[in-house]
Structures are given as C-alpha cells and as structure tokens.
Design an enzyme around this catalytic site. Structure first.
Site, PDB file in Angstrom:
ATOM      1  N   LEU A  10      35.352  23.506 -17.091  1.00 18.46           N
ATOM      2  CA  LEU A  10      36.128  22.255 -17.153  1.00 18.46           C
ATOM      3  C   LEU A  10      36.456  21.853 -18.586  1.00 18.46           C
ATOM      4  O   LEU A  10      37.047  20.807 -18.818  1.00 18.46           O
ATOM      5  CB  LEU A  10      35.358  21.116 -16.470  1.00 18.46           C
ATOM      6  CG  LEU A  10      35.113  21.280 -14.973  1.00 18.46           C
ATOM      7  CD1 LEU A  10      34.395  20.065 -14.406  1.00 18.46           C
ATOM      8  CD2 LEU A  10      36.415  21.514 -14.226  1.00 18.46           C
ATOM      9  N   TYR A 142      25.700  25.071 -35.011  1.00 22.68           N
ATOM     10  CA  TYR A 142      26.750  25.759 -34.251  1.00 22.68           C
ATOM     11  C   TYR A 142      26.913  27.192 -34.776  1.00 22.68           C
ATOM     12  O   TYR A 142      26.916  28.157 -34.006  1.00 22.68           O
ATOM     13  CB  TYR A 142      28.049  24.971 -34.406  1.00 22.68           C
ATOM     14  CG  TYR A 142      29.236  25.509 -33.645  1.00 22.68           C
ATOM     15  CD1 TYR A 142      29.254  25.533 -32.251  1.00 22.68           C
ATOM     16  CD2 TYR A 142      30.381  25.946 -34.322  1.00 22.68           C
ATOM     17  CE1 TYR A 142      30.368  25.986 -31.558  1.00 22.68           C
ATOM     18  CE2 TYR A 142      31.496  26.393 -33.639  1.00 22.68           C
ATOM     19  CZ  TYR A 142      31.484  26.416 -32.249  1.00 22.68           C
ATOM     20  OH  TYR A 142      32.601  26.862 -31.566  1.00 22.68           O
TER      21      TYR A 142
HETATM   22  P1  NAD Z   1      34.400  22.361 -24.399  1.00 21.13           P
HETATM   23  O1  NAD Z   1      33.389  21.526 -25.099  1.00 21.13           O
HETATM   24  O2  NAD Z   1      35.764  21.824 -24.211  1.00 21.13           O
HETATM   25  O3  NAD Z   1      33.841  22.801 -22.978  1.00 21.13           O
HETATM   26  C1  NAD Z   1      32.540  23.246 -22.799  1.00 21.13           C
HETATM   27  C2  NAD Z   1      32.170  23.034 -21.355  1.00 21.13           C
HETATM   28  O4  NAD Z   1      30.827  23.459 -21.193  1.00 21.13           O
HETATM   29  C3  NAD Z   1      32.242  21.568 -20.912  1.00 21.13           C
HETATM   30  O5  NAD Z   1      33.078  21.432 -19.780  1.00 21.13           O
HETATM   31  C4  NAD Z   1      30.793  21.206 -20.589  1.00 21.13           C
HETATM   32  O6  NAD Z   1      30.661  20.324 -19.480  1.00 21.13           O
HETATM   33  C5  NAD Z   1      30.199  22.572 -20.287  1.00 21.13           C
HETATM   34  N1  NAD Z   1      28.753  22.643 -20.473  1.00 21.13           N
HETATM   35  C6  NAD Z   1      28.006  22.048 -21.433  1.00 21.13           C
HETATM   36  N2  NAD Z   1      26.713  22.334 -21.251  1.00 21.13           N
HETATM   37  C7  NAD Z   1      26.649  23.145 -20.162  1.00 21.13           C
HETATM   38  C8  NAD Z   1      25.582  23.775 -19.479  1.00 21.13           C
HETATM   39  N3  NAD Z   1      24.301  23.618 -19.848  1.00 21.13           N
HETATM   40  N4  NAD Z   1      25.878  24.549 -18.413  1.00 21.13           N
HETATM   41  C9  NAD Z   1      27.162  24.704 -18.001  1.00 21.13           C
HETATM   42  N5  NAD Z   1      28.206  24.107 -18.587  1.00 21.13           N
HETATM   43  C10 NAD Z   1      27.944  23.335 -19.675  1.00 21.13           C
HETATM   44  O7  NAD Z   1      34.450  23.774 -25.162  1.00 21.13           O
HETATM   45  P2  NAD Z   1      35.685  24.768 -25.313  1.00 21.13           P
HETATM   46  O8  NAD Z   1      36.523  24.277 -26.428  1.00 21.13           O
HETATM   47  O9  NAD Z   1      36.294  25.033 -24.004  1.00 21.13           O
HETATM   48  O10 NAD Z   1      34.909  26.048 -25.879  1.00 21.13           O
HETATM   49  C11 NAD Z   1      34.434  27.065 -25.044  1.00 21.13           C
HETATM   50  C12 NAD Z   1      33.766  28.121 -25.907  1.00 21.13           C
HETATM   51  O11 NAD Z   1      34.706  28.577 -26.891  1.00 21.13           O
HETATM   52  C13 NAD Z   1      32.556  27.622 -26.697  1.00 21.13           C
HETATM   53  O12 NAD Z   1      31.623  28.663 -26.804  1.00 21.13           O
HETATM   54  C14 NAD Z   1      33.117  27.325 -28.071  1.00 21.13           C
HETATM   55  O13 NAD Z   1      32.151  27.424 -29.075  1.00 21.13           O
HETATM   56  C15 NAD Z   1      34.149  28.423 -28.192  1.00 21.13           C
HETATM   57  N6  NAD Z   1      35.170  28.090 -29.174  1.00 21.13           N
HETATM   58  C16 NAD Z   1      36.025  27.053 -28.957  1.00 21.13           C
HETATM   59  C17 NAD Z   1      36.966  26.721 -29.921  1.00 21.13           C
HETATM   60  C18 NAD Z   1      37.920  25.571 -29.740  1.00 21.13           C
HETATM   61  O14 NAD Z   1      38.623  25.216 -30.699  1.00 21.13           O
HETATM   62  N7  NAD Z   1      37.991  24.964 -28.551  1.00 21.13           N
HETATM   63  C19 NAD Z   1      37.045  27.481 -31.103  1.00 21.13           C
HETATM   64  C20 NAD Z   1      36.133  28.516 -31.306  1.00 21.13           C
HETATM   65  C21 NAD Z   1      35.215  28.845 -30.305  1.00 21.13           C
HETATM   66  C1  AKB Z   2      34.938  23.488 -33.618  1.00 20.26           C
HETATM   67  O1  AKB Z   2      35.603  22.858 -34.451  1.00 20.26           O
HETATM   68  O2  AKB Z   2      33.720  23.342 -33.437  1.00 20.26           O
HETATM   69  C2  AKB Z   2      35.649  24.555 -32.818  1.00 20.26           C
HETATM   70  C3  AKB Z   2      35.542  25.868 -33.505  1.00 20.26           C
HETATM   71  C4  AKB Z   2      36.513  26.247 -34.538  1.00 20.26           C
HETATM   72  O3  AKB Z   2      34.645  26.603 -33.231  1.00 20.26           O
HETATM   73  N1  AKB Z   2      37.012  24.131 -32.628  1.00 20.26           N
END
Ligand code: NAD
Ligand code: AKB
Length: 316
Positions: A10, A142
């Site tokens: 989500l 992180y």
């Molecule tokens: P987000 O925070 O939007 O979504 C994370 C989801 O994980 C949430 O819906 C939350 O409810 C769920 N969650 C939290 N704890 C949980 C648990 N114990 N069990 C199950 N679900 C749980 O994150 P995102 O932006 O969709 O990122 C997803 C992945 O991609 C992460 O590993 C993040 O580090 C990585 N990432 C994201 C970005 C970015 O810019 N969005 C950049 C680099 C890496």
């Molecule tokens: C954050 O800012 O934590 C994420 C990422 C770059 O991993 N968007």
C-alpha cells in the site's frame, strides 16, 4: 507461471507495482499485502490482499505456501527520515523483516526483489558519478539497513542459490500514493503545493543536488531486472539506477514553466538536510545499462509535464 507476493503493497511503490504486475501476469497471480489496510482500498482491489506483518515469519511462510508463491517483491520498510526518528523500529522492520522474507524464500525457493537506495552510500562515498562498486559507510540507520540488506542478498544467492535481485533507487516521484517519510519527499510535495497553493516551503536547501526518478521508470526497473537473463547478471544485487538529477531550485524553475506564479521558499530541516548531504549528488548507472539494458523513459521535463497533468486530474 509466476505467482507473486508483494509486501508493503500500500506504499508509494507498491500502489503502482501491484497494478503493473497484475496487468502483466493476471490479477489472481499477484498477492498484495501490507501491515495495514486502508478503509477505502486494499491495493487496487482487483486481486488478493493479505494483512501481513513482514516481521512475522509464520505469516510470511503461510501466505507463501497458501498462494504457492515463487517471487517476492519485498517493499515493506521504514524510509530514511522516519528511520532516523525510530531507529530501533527501523532495524526490526528493515532488517528483521527482510531476513525473515529471505528465510522463507530459501525454504520455498522464491526469487526476491529488494529495493535498496542511494541511502546505502555515505559521506566517504565518491559524491559525483558514484560508481556501482565503491565505499559504502552510510551514517543513517536507513543506510545501515540498506547496505546490510544488499549484503544479505548476495549471501543468500551465493550460499543458498536464492535468486535475489535489487536496485538502488534514487528519490521516487509519483502522484498515486504519497511518499512514506523520506528525505526526497520534497520532490513530490512540491507538485501538490504548486497546484493547490502556487507556493511551497522546501525542507532541503535550494542547491541540494540528488538523483530522482519518475515512478513509471521505477516500476519498469523492478520488472525488467526480475525478468532479465540471469546469465548476463554479474552483480545481481543493488544496481545503481538513475534517471533525472536536479536541485529544489531547478525543479521549481521547471514547474514555473507550467505555473508561472509558483514561488518556492526554504525552511530547512537540519535532520533531513544532513541525510541528503551524506548521499551522492549523482550516481553512475552504466552497470545496469550493460547487464540488463536499463534505460529510463522520463527526464526532468517529461516527468514534470506528466506529473502536473495527472495530479491536476487527481486533485480535481
Ligand atoms: P512506503 O513507506 O511508501 O511504503 C512502505 C509500506 O510498508 C507501507 O505501506 C507500510 O504500511 C508497510 N509496512 C511498514 N511496516 C511493515 C511491516 N512490518 N510489515 C508489512 N508492511 C509494513 O515505502 P516505498 O516508498 O513504497 O518504498 C518501498 C521500498 O523501496 C522500501 O524498501 C524503500 O526503502 C525503497 N525505496 C524507496 C524509495 C522512494 O523514493 N520511495 C527510494 C529508494 C528505495
Ligand atoms: C528516502 O528519501 O528515504 C527515499 C530513498 C531515496 O531511499 N526516498
């Protein structure tokens, strides 16, 4: 036939990855899961959804067995700014959760996609054109969990043959679901505020340069890598991927081409600024281009145009 489980479905990425994977493999083949269930929706509502806490080994194991899962996209995690506020929870979820996902994957012979981040780098990493293989001494919780996750992926592949693959995403920009508490969130908030109020107060300094990517490219990267010919993958894990590179000031100028009255001001948050300052200004993604033909479709101009168009529709 692929049978896929997505954790953290989500969130910002999952909200769009679920839709893309269901279009590709069929609705019933993709199980969305999250620790929460919004009252209004369970992922996109077109296929199975499970309430699943990724720190609970039994829940993951039962879900994987029940749906006969062979591929896990593990998205559940705390992002950088939230992880700095709650480092213990971040360790439990990002590390403990991922370890359990890998253990279930080993047991049930699943492939695993793991999204690492530019946050896996630190102040001693070469700052410009950061290479694929380089110094990784991050100074955030992180980052610590991301580097450890990358290493665990390599370990599970070489030791147990688990087909782990992953990318290092830059900041992701999207209009479907809000970002979850990261350092790059400004690059999403700015669009909402530009449309709603024609002004934005930015929590990073005007000249903070970071790599960014539009969500359609992020989704493409995940699917392309998971479908890539394994015999070409020298690295397998934590491929640098990049698309656009800009500062808040440059992004504001691009938005101003569409909304001339838009004004950006700065009210810098020292915690998120320190995190951004510890990350690379730009990364080199030539290894991903060589090993699995990575190529983004959106740059700053096309992303801004598309983002504004879709967000205007969304916000009415
Ligand atoms: P987000 O925070 O939007 O979504 C994370 C989801 O994980 C949430 O819906 C939350 O409810 C769920 N969650 C939290 N704890 C949980 C648990 N114990 N069990 C199950 N679900 C749980 O994150 P995102 O932006 O969709 O990122 C997803 C992945 O991609 C992460 O590993 C993040 O580090 C990585 N990432 C994201 C970005 C970015 O810019 N969005 C950049 C680099 C890496
Ligand atoms: C954050 O800012 O934590 C994420 C990422 C770059 O991993 N968007």
């Amino acid at each position: 036939m692929q049978r896929i489980l997505i954790t953290g479905a989500l969130g910002q990425i999952g909200s769009e990855l679920v839709v893309a994977l269901r279009e590709r493999y069929g609705c019933d083949a993709v199980v969305a899961s999250d620790i929460r269930m919004t009252p209004a929706r369970d992922a996109d509502g077109t296929g199975p959804f499970e309430l699943l806490d990724c720190t609970d080994f039994r829940q993951i194991q039962e879900t994987v067995r029940r749906y006969d899962i062979d591929t896990i996209y593990h998205l559940a995690a705390l992002l950088s700014a939230v992880a700095e506020e709650k480092p213990r929870v971040a360790w439990d979820v990002n590390m403990g959760g991922f370890y359990k996902v890998l253990e279930v994957a080993r047991e049930s012979k699943c492939a695993v996609f793991h999204p690492s981040s530019i946050g896996a780098f630190g102040p001693s990493t070469p700052r410009d054109g950061t290479p694929q293989d380089t110094i990784q001494r991050p100074t955030t919780m992180y980052g610590v969990t991301k580097v450890a996750g990358e290493l665990l992926c390599d370990y599970y592949y070489t030791r147990f043959g688990v087909d782990t693959r992953g990318v290092r995403y830059p900041g992701l920009i999207s209009y479907v679901a809000p970002p979850g508490g990261g350092t790059t969130d400004y690059a999403v908030e700015i669009f909402y505020e530009a449309i709603r109020n024609q002004r934005y107060s930015c929590f990073l300094e005007a000249d903070t340069c970071l790599d960014m990517m539009y969500m359609p490219d992020a989704i493409k990267a995940a699917i392309d890598l998971m479908e890539a010919d394994a015999s070409r993958l020298v690295h397998r894990n934590a491929f640098n991927v990049a698309a656009a590179n800009f500062t808040p000031e440059t992004l504001a100028a691009e938005i101003r081409k569409h909304i001339p009255e838009f004004v950006i001001k700065y009210n810098v948050d020292p915690v998120r600024q320190a995190i951004a300052d510890s990350w690379p200004a730009s990364i080199d993604d030539s290894t991903a281009r060589e090993e699995w033909d990575w190529a983004p479709s959106y740059d700053l101009e096309t992303m801004t145009t598309d983002m504004l168009e879709n967000l205007r529709k969304k916000l009415g």
